[in-house]
Design a protein around this motif. Structure first.
Motif, mmCIF file in Angstrom:
data_model
loop_
_atom_site.group_PDB
_atom_site.id
_atom_site.type_symbol
_atom_site.label_atom_id
_atom_site.label_comp_id
_atom_site.label_asym_id
_atom_site.label_seq_id
_atom_site.Cartn_x
_atom_site.Cartn_y
_atom_site.Cartn_z
ATOM 1 N N THR A 89 0.845 -1.203 0.000
ATOM 2 C CA THR A 89 0.000 0.000 0.000
ATOM 3 C C THR A 89 0.880 1.254 0.000
ATOM 4 O OG1 THR A 89 -1.749 -1.197 1.105
ATOM 5 C CG2 THR A 89 -1.812 1.202 1.307
ATOM 6 N N THR A 90 0.580 2.175 -0.910
ATOM 7 C CA THR A 90 1.467 3.328 -1.143
ATOM 8 C C THR A 90 0.667 4.604 -1.318
ATOM 9 O OG1 THR A 90 2.687 1.818 -2.591
ATOM 10 C CG2 THR A 90 3.393 4.096 -2.631
ATOM 11 N N LEU A 91 1.225 5.684 -0.829
ATOM 12 C CA LEU A 91 0.657 7.009 -1.096
ATOM 13 C C LEU A 91 1.575 7.689 -2.108
ATOM 14 C CD1 LEU A 91 -1.594 9.003 0.000
ATOM 15 C CD2 LEU A 91 0.213 9.994 1.386
ATOM 16 N N ARG A 92 1.011 8.124 -3.240
ATOM 17 C CA ARG A 92 1.846 8.774 -4.276
ATOM 18 C C ARG A 92 1.331 10.180 -4.535
ATOM 19 N NH1 ARG A 92 1.594 5.978 -9.912
ATOM 20 N NH2 ARG A 92 3.158 4.537 -9.106
ATOM 21 N N SER A 93 2.281 11.110 -4.522
ATOM 22 C CA SER A 93 1.940 12.499 -4.855
ATOM 23 C C SER A 93 2.333 12.725 -6.310
ATOM 24 C CB SER A 93 2.719 13.423 -3.917
ATOM 25 O OG SER A 93 2.649 14.743 -4.386
ATOM 26 N N LEU A 94 1.407 13.203 -7.111
ATOM 27 C CA LEU A 94 1.690 13.406 -8.545
ATOM 28 C C LEU A 94 1.606 14.890 -8.874
ATOM 29 C CD1 LEU A 94 -0.457 10.608 -8.548
ATOM 30 C CD2 LEU A 94 0.865 10.492 -10.631
ATOM 31 N N PHE B 162 -2.826 3.870 -3.142
ATOM 32 C CA PHE B 162 -2.979 2.547 -3.757
ATOM 33 C C PHE B 162 -3.103 1.505 -2.646
ATOM 34 C CE2 PHE B 162 -0.306 5.112 -6.603
ATOM 35 C CZ PHE B 162 -1.053 5.048 -7.778
ATOM 36 N N VAL B 163 -4.261 0.859 -2.572
ATOM 37 C CA VAL B 163 -4.521 -0.097 -1.485
ATOM 38 C C VAL B 163 -4.214 -1.526 -1.958
ATOM 39 C CG1 VAL B 163 -6.299 -1.001 0.067
ATOM 40 C CG2 VAL B 163 -6.297 1.432 -0.537
ATOM 41 N N HIS B 164 -3.405 -2.224 -1.153
ATOM 42 C CA HIS B 164 -3.041 -3.619 -1.466
ATOM 43 C C HIS B 164 -3.235 -4.485 -0.220
ATOM 44 C CE1 HIS B 164 -0.787 -2.955 -5.306
ATOM 45 N NE2 HIS B 164 -0.753 -1.735 -4.829
ATOM 46 N N PRO B 165 -3.615 -5.765 -0.398
ATOM 47 C CA PRO B 165 -3.602 -6.697 0.731
ATOM 48 C C PRO B 165 -2.154 -6.934 1.177
ATOM 49 C CG PRO B 165 -4.836 -7.601 -1.135
ATOM 50 C CD PRO B 165 -4.071 -6.415 -1.642
ATOM 51 N N TYR B 166 -1.954 -7.531 2.334
ATOM 52 C CA TYR B 166 -0.579 -7.809 2.757
ATOM 53 C C TYR B 166 0.045 -8.868 1.848
ATOM 54 C CZ TYR B 166 -2.484 -11.703 5.620
ATOM 55 O OH TYR B 166 -3.114 -12.834 6.069
ATOM 56 N N ASP B 167 1.380 -8.830 1.762
ATOM 57 C CA ASP B 167 2.102 -9.587 0.723
ATOM 58 C C ASP B 167 1.793 -11.092 0.705
ATOM 59 O OD1 ASP B 167 3.305 -7.234 0.010
ATOM 60 O OD2 ASP B 167 5.171 -7.618 1.107
ATOM 61 N N GLU B 168 1.632 -11.710 1.894
ATOM 62 C CA GLU B 168 1.445 -13.169 1.949
ATOM 63 C C GLU B 168 -0.018 -13.560 1.767
ATOM 64 O OE1 GLU B 168 2.835 -11.437 4.521
ATOM 65 O OE2 GLU B 168 4.901 -11.701 3.823
ATOM 66 N N PHE B 169 -0.898 -12.590 1.681
ATOM 67 C CA PHE B 169 -2.333 -12.906 1.592
ATOM 68 C C PHE B 169 -2.634 -13.617 0.275
ATOM 69 C CE2 PHE B 169 -6.810 -12.278 0.822
ATOM 70 C CZ PHE B 169 -7.367 -12.532 2.071
ATOM 71 N N LEU B 170 -3.333 -14.762 0.354
ATOM 72 C CA LEU B 170 -3.617 -15.548 -0.848
ATOM 73 C C LEU B 170 -4.918 -15.064 -1.496
ATOM 74 C CD1 LEU B 170 -2.369 -17.905 -2.435
ATOM 75 C CD2 LEU B 170 -3.912 -19.442 -1.179
ATOM 76 N N ILE B 171 -4.785 -14.638 -2.757
ATOM 77 C CA ILE B 171 -5.949 -14.158 -3.505
ATOM 78 C C ILE B 171 -6.536 -15.333 -4.267
ATOM 79 C CG2 ILE B 171 -6.721 -12.538 -5.309
ATOM 80 C CD1 ILE B 171 -5.639 -11.097 -2.842
ATOM 81 N N LYS B 172 -7.712 -15.779 -3.787
ATOM 82 C CA LYS B 172 -8.428 -16.874 -4.471
ATOM 83 C C LYS B 172 -9.759 -16.300 -4.923
ATOM 84 C CE LYS B 172 -7.807 -20.020 -0.999
ATOM 85 N NZ LYS B 172 -8.062 -21.160 -0.173
ATOM 86 N N CYS B 173 -10.257 -16.690 -6.070
ATOM 87 C CA CYS B 173 -11.528 -16.163 -6.575
ATOM 88 C C CYS B 173 -12.611 -16.327 -5.504
ATOM 89 C CB CYS B 173 -11.945 -16.896 -7.842
ATOM 90 S SG CYS B 173 -10.825 -16.584 -9.210
ATOM 91 N N ILE B 174 -13.255 -15.220 -5.133
ATOM 92 C CA ILE B 174 -14.194 -15.306 -4.005
ATOM 93 C C ILE B 174 -15.489 -16.027 -4.366
ATOM 94 C CG2 ILE B 174 -13.425 -13.351 -2.582
ATOM 95 C CD1 ILE B 174 -15.637 -11.710 -3.926
ATOM 96 N N ASP B 175 -15.729 -16.249 -5.657
ATOM 97 C CA ASP B 175 -16.943 -17.003 -6.023
ATOM 98 C C ASP B 175 -16.678 -18.510 -6.008
ATOM 99 O OD1 ASP B 175 -15.360 -17.342 -8.244
ATOM 100 O OD2 ASP B 175 -16.810 -16.559 -9.684
ATOM 101 N N GLY B 176 -15.462 -18.892 -5.559
ATOM 102 C CA GLY B 176 -15.136 -20.320 -5.459
ATOM 103 C C GLY B 176 -14.735 -20.933 -6.787
#
Ligand code: AKG
Ligand code: FE2
Length: 161
Positions: A22-27, A126-140
């Protein structure tokens, strides 16, 4: 959509604590003078979607931001005072098996000469889950292979840079 709120909360609970992209970017977009060499078709920021779950975008009153509405092309996101733009990111699209579609966006140079001569400032969170978090399709479903948030980002950076 069968969205488990606590699952989402757990995924994002490490924001601000490391092991998290997760990052804050100034443009800052510099002012353009009548002498500035602007090539035909040149824009301030090229079309893309962001990599994470969502992006919170704070823009000033200069304008130029556009989002793509499928079937309607790019439409201006006219700045509204004290209003935050929320964009869906690529990881969210993957996580929801394309039920939520990542928002394509870009920033154009203002057409009005006077506005061109003003700088534009925006801030993106920019919002991100934590690095080790496993992204699996939530509809199964198995539409996309499970991947950790950190590995997904590495793959994306690997293609971009
Ligand atoms: O400056 C803006 O309004 C957009 C910035 C953006 O899309 C980004 O940094 O990914
Ligand atoms: Fe973006």
């Amino acid at each position: 959509m069968n969205l488990d709120k606590s699952h989402m909360r757990v995924a994002h609970e490490c924001i601000g604590m490391g092991n998290n992209a997760t990052t804050l970017r100034s443009l800052y977009y510099p002012p353009l003078t009548p002498e500035s060499p602007i090539k035909p078709g040149q824009i301030r920021l090229g079309e893309h979607s962001d990599y994470g779950t969502i992006t919170l975008l704070f823009q000033d009153e200069i304008g130029g931001l556009e989002v793509e509405i499928p079937g309607h092309g790019f439409v201006p996101v006219t700045p509204i005072p004290e209003t935050v733009v929320v964009n869906i990111g690529d990881l969210m699209q993957r996580w929801t098996s394309d039920a939520l579609v990542a928002t394509k966006h870009r920033v154009l140079i203002p057409e009005v000469e006077l506005k061109k001569q003003l700088h534009r400032q925006s801030v993106a969170f920019f919002v991100h889950p934590y690095d080790e978090f496993l992204i699996k399709c939530i509809d199964g479903s198995d539409k996309y292979e499970p991947v950790t948030s950190g590995d997904y980002l590495k793959q994306r950076f690997g293609v971009t840079y």
